[in-house]
Scaffold this motif. Structure first.
Motif, PDB file in Angstrom:
ATOM      1  N   ASP A  26       0.821  -1.228   0.000  1.00  0.00           N
ATOM      2  CA  ASP A  26       0.000   0.000   0.000  1.00  0.00           C
ATOM      3  C   ASP A  26       0.849   1.270   0.000  1.00  0.00           C
ATOM      4  N   ALA A  27       1.904   1.246  -0.807  1.00  0.00           N
ATOM      5  CA  ALA A  27       2.784   2.416  -0.873  1.00  0.00           C
ATOM      6  C   ALA A  27       2.317   3.427  -1.926  1.00  0.00           C
ATOM      7  N   ILE A  28       1.369   3.022  -2.770  1.00  0.00           N
ATOM      8  CA  ILE A  28       0.911   3.888  -3.862  1.00  0.00           C
ATOM      9  C   ILE A  28      -0.534   4.296  -3.601  1.00  0.00           C
ATOM     10  N   SER A  29      -0.833   5.549  -3.843  1.00  0.00           N
ATOM     11  CA  SER A  29      -2.186   6.036  -3.605  1.00  0.00           C
ATOM     12  C   SER A  29      -2.477   7.235  -4.496  1.00  0.00           C
ATOM     13  N   TYR A  30      -3.763   7.548  -4.623  1.00  0.00           N
ATOM     14  CA  TYR A  30      -4.144   8.785  -5.293  1.00  0.00           C
ATOM     15  C   TYR A  30      -3.836   9.954  -4.367  1.00  0.00           C
ATOM     16  N   ARG A  31      -3.576  11.100  -4.936  1.00  0.00           N
ATOM     17  CA  ARG A  31      -3.472  12.330  -4.148  1.00  0.00           C
ATOM     18  C   ARG A  31      -4.180  13.432  -4.915  1.00  0.00           C
ATOM     19  N   TYR A  32      -4.751  14.337  -4.174  1.00  0.00           N
ATOM     20  CA  TYR A  32      -5.412  15.474  -4.805  1.00  0.00           C
ATOM     21  C   TYR A  32      -4.955  16.754  -4.115  1.00  0.00           C
TER      22      TYR A  32
END
Length: 252
Positions: A230-236
């Protein structure tokens, strides 16, 4: 409409931005399309190529065609072809309609008229089925555009989103703004174990660890689902501090 949606479709309630832009730049009283261009820039800053991944009907069609069982071919060795869409954007969408005009100063919408397969799929084919007059008037241009549509359909079965990767000028415009869009992908350097699964699962041939917001990223989220830690995620937003990772993914 933010995606490639031809207004010639009998059921269309919104037009493709490329068609809208060309209807202005090709007019006899040339005036730069500030409204359409401004809207495109706004969408690009807000979403980037998320539009390509989730809001474009022709991208969705290519996704469906690629799910047809059969041999699939990689596009990793064909990366130079991704620059074609920028040439299409510059010449077929902007320059030719402005520079190549008839006696009354009207320029053809070159991309819409001679290249775009979506116009045939959504417009010419349904209209010709519904109207015998239109069907009898079909000629060489329809045959040419239909051939492009068939070629794209066949390539979509073999390759993942070939039109999006290589030809689409709308995708090219969004790609130019992809790195500065508010919606993006971020990689947490503290969690990443450099397994390389994210890059291997990416069908847009993006090295997610090194360039999570590459111009070719369509924000599909497959890399997020493939990450075991879970090292990658969306960001806004504007914070991209967690985006860069000084590690090299294992290519095994």
């Amino acid at each position: 409409m933010p995606g490639l949606n031809c207004y010639s479709c009998p059921a269309a309630s919104g037009a493709c931005p490329i068609g809208s832009f060309q209807s202005v730049v090709g007019s006899s009283k040339f005036s730069f399309s500030y409204y359409v261009t401004g809207t495109l820039i706004l969408i690009s800053v807000l979403l980037g190529r998320f539009v390509c991944g989730f809001l474009c009907p022709f991208g969705w069609l290519q996704e469906l065609l690629h799910k047809i069982p059969g041999k699939k071919l990689s596009t990793k060795k064909l990366k130079p072809l991704t620059y074609i869409k920028y040439a299409v954007l510059l010449f077929a969408v902007v320059l030719l309609p402005v520079l190549v005009v008839n006696d009354v100063g009207m320029g053809d919408p070159f991309f819409c008229k001679y290249i775009c397969p979506q116009g045939v799929l959504e417009g010419a084919i349904p209209l010709s089925i519904m109207n015998t007059g239109i069907r009898s008037a079909l000629g060489k241009l329809f045959t040419w555009k239909l051939a492009i549509l068939i070629a794209v359909a066949v390539l979509s079965v073999l390759f993942y989103r070939p039109f999006c990767k290589w030809i689409c000028p709308l995708g090219a415009f969004y790609a130019l703004m992809n790195k500065v869009s508010l919606l993006g992908i971020q990689v947490d350097a503290c969690k990443c174990v450099s397994c390389g699964k994210c890059s291997r699962v990416c069908q847009m041939d993006v090295d997610v660890v090194r360039a999570p917001n590459h111009a070719e990223c369509i924000r599909c989220g497959k890399c997020i689902g493939a990450c075991p830690v879970d090292a990658i995620s969306y960001r806004y937003g504007l914070d991209v501090s967690a985006e860069k990772l000084p590690l090299t993914a294992d290519k095994k």
